[in-house]
Design a protein around this motif. Structure first.
Motif, PDB file in Angstrom:
ATOM      1  N   ALA A  76     -12.349   4.694   6.180  1.00  0.00           N
ATOM      2  CA  ALA A  76     -12.240   3.463   5.397  1.00  0.00           C
ATOM      3  C   ALA A  76     -12.616   2.247   6.232  1.00  0.00           C
ATOM      4  O   ALA A  76     -12.785   1.153   5.696  1.00  0.00           O
ATOM      5  N   ALA A 102     -15.661  -0.348   0.832  1.00  0.00           N
ATOM      6  CA  ALA A 102     -15.039  -0.654   2.124  1.00  0.00           C
ATOM      7  C   ALA A 102     -15.232  -2.133   2.445  1.00  0.00           C
ATOM      8  O   ALA A 102     -16.259  -2.721   2.089  1.00  0.00           O
ATOM      9  N   ASP A 123     -13.273   6.271  -2.503  1.00  0.00           N
ATOM     10  CA  ASP A 123     -12.205   6.204  -1.500  1.00  0.00           C
ATOM     11  C   ASP A 123     -12.550   7.102  -0.317  1.00  0.00           C
ATOM     12  O   ASP A 123     -13.635   7.682  -0.246  1.00  0.00           O
ATOM     13  N   TYR A 124     -11.589   7.214   0.622  1.00  0.00           N
ATOM     14  CA  TYR A 124     -11.814   8.003   1.826  1.00  0.00           C
ATOM     15  C   TYR A 124     -12.176   9.452   1.492  1.00  0.00           C
ATOM     16  O   TYR A 124     -13.081  10.046   2.105  1.00  0.00           O
ATOM     17  N   GLU A 225      -3.747   3.316  -4.543  1.00  0.00           N
ATOM     18  CA  GLU A 225      -3.890   1.918  -4.920  1.00  0.00           C
ATOM     19  C   GLU A 225      -2.982   1.080  -4.031  1.00  0.00           C
ATOM     20  O   GLU A 225      -1.766   1.058  -4.204  1.00  0.00           O
ATOM     21  N   ASP A 229      -5.703  -0.746   2.942  1.00  0.00           N
ATOM     22  CA  ASP A 229      -6.809   0.198   2.808  1.00  0.00           C
ATOM     23  C   ASP A 229      -6.906   1.158   3.985  1.00  0.00           C
ATOM     24  O   ASP A 229      -7.426   2.258   3.853  1.00  0.00           O
ATOM     25  N   ALA A 232      -4.975   4.286   3.034  1.00  0.00           N
ATOM     26  CA  ALA A 232      -5.132   4.680   1.630  1.00  0.00           C
ATOM     27  C   ALA A 232      -5.781   6.052   1.527  1.00  0.00           C
ATOM     28  O   ALA A 232      -6.964   6.183   1.196  1.00  0.00           O
ATOM     29  N   THR A 311     -10.020 -10.627   1.348  1.00  0.00           N
ATOM     30  CA  THR A 311      -8.749  -9.934   1.139  1.00  0.00           C
ATOM     31  C   THR A 311      -7.603 -10.738   1.726  1.00  0.00           C
ATOM     32  O   THR A 311      -6.524 -10.841   1.118  1.00  0.00           O
TER      33      THR A 311
END
Length: 403
Positions: A76, A102, A123-124, A225, A229, A232, A311
């Motif tokens: 990530a 990412a 996602d990862y 979620e 991150d 995650a 973010t």
């Protein structure tokens, strides 16, 4: 299973690349919790996170043929940077698969360290699927982000540093994503002193370890979620889960709002910037997610500081909302001269700072001779917000709290 001797061996391999990061006593968080809190500032590590340790240890063990063929991994963001830098330092080609969404700051940093970045998946886990395809197609060695003994051992060197800098440590609090960090740290600390307590922390929206321990076997979540991150992941590693079951004393979870408050407080009071995953350990302490005694010596591991600026803006704003430092209100005024001034007088009397006002006469949900007003306000805490709302309602305003 990963051994204490593995961690000791890793220390020699990573010494030239990884920094010995500070362990800083925090007056602020000690006063807030009545504990003796020392922050392990791993966010000051090269690449901004602990991942350089495990990546360096794993890549140092490659055979000459494996070095020639290069490495591939999925991440990530933080492991990506660690692998890219560790590989580049010894002349090994690296390909890094990162989720399509990412953080751009982590993508740019990975490229700057010499890694070839491939963006793939939500996602990862989806990124990892593509990375394994590249492994097979190109004959590269896959450097797992967490479920690898060499990677775990490299991360465990943090535990050695904590113990050497603070032998009186009683509890160490560690974030958990796939489990590599806590597996290494727990192995190192228990190797030094079995009585040191190791507490793991996950985000509520990515709590595969907490759920796995509750059910007695590894589970995989359908999705994740969280603002954190860096942790995650849908599931914990097979090898890491075995270590966690044996050597980690407790695993707790924290919510995204609690992470946001910890991150904001850390930034404001300690002038230290952490990413979401880097703040979860501190959130578990300040929110008292596990029991601890007054004056207990606690070390939260602040494992990363690579947060995207967009973010960061959102997280800080959420932190201000959660602590009553920012509120957004809606009310309705008579559409006549002086009505807005009267409202502002109430706000001024309550010593409320106005960030912004939006005045709308066209909203179909209000009467023809009314106007809707939305207010962005700076406040001084939850009590101040309640006093402000009471003052407005006492003057006859119907107020809706938007955030």
């Amino acid at each position: 299973m990963l051994s204490f001797e593995d961690v000791l061996a890793a220390r020699d391999r990573v010494a030239e690349t990884a920094r010995h990061t500070p362990l800083d006593y925090s007056h602020t968080f000690s006063a807030m919790t009545d504990a003796d809190v020392h922050l392990k500032l791993e966010l000051f590590q090269r690449t901004g996170s602990f991942k350089i340790r495990g990546a360096t240890n794993r890549i140092a063990t490659l055979s000459p043929e494996e070095r020639e063929n290069g490495v591939v991994t999925a991440s990530a963001g933080n492991h990506a940077q660690g692998v890219a830098l560790a590989a580049t330092r010894i002349g090994v080609d690296s390909t890094i698969v990162m989720p399509e969404h990412a953080p751009i700051s982590k993508v740019k940093a990975t490229r700057s360290y010499g890694g070839r970045v491939v963006l793939h998946g939500e996602d990862y886990d989806e990124a990892a699927e593509r990375a394994h395809e590249i492994e097979r197609e190109e004959g590269r060695t896959y450097v797992h982000a967490f479920d690898d003994d060499y990677v775990m051992a490299g991360q465990g060197t943090i535990g050695l540093e904590i113990y050497e800098d603070l032998p009186s440590v009683e509890t160490v609090v560690v974030p958990i994503g796939g489990g590599g960090l806590i597996s290494g740290i727990a192995t190192a600390l228990k190797g030094k002193d079995e009585d040191i307590r190791v507490v793991g922390v996950q985000a509520e929206g990515a709590s595969s370890v907490a759920e796995s321990l509750e059910k007695g076997h590894r589970i995989e979540r359908e999705g994740v979620e969280t603002i954190a991150d860096g942790i995650a992941t849908r599931t914990v590693g097979e090898r890491t889960f075995a270590v966690i079951e044996e050597r980690v004393d407790e695993v707790v979870t924290v919510s995204d709002p609690e992470i946001a408050v910890a991150l904001t407080t850390l930034l404001e009071r300690s002038k230290t910037l952490a990413e979401g995953a880097g703040a979860v350990a501190l959130a578990a302490v300040t929110e008292e997610k596990f029991d601890y005694a007054d004056d207990e010596t606690i070390v939260p591991a602040l494992c990363g500081g690579n947060i995207d600026l967009n973010t960061l803006t959102n997280v800080v704003m959420r932190g201000l909302v959660e602590t009553g430092r920012y509120v957004k209100l809606r009310t309705v005024l008579k559409d006549r001269p002086g009505a807005l001034e009267e409202l502002v007088e109430v706000l001024s009397a309550q010593q409320t700072n106005i960030y912004g006002i939006e005045h709308d006469r066209t909203n179909r949900d209000v009467a023809m001779n009314d106007a809707e007003v939305e207010l962005d306000l700076e406040t001084r805490g939850p009590d101040h917000v309640e006093e402000l709302l009471a003052a407005l309602r006492e003057r006859g305003y119907e107020v809706e709290v938007l955030v």
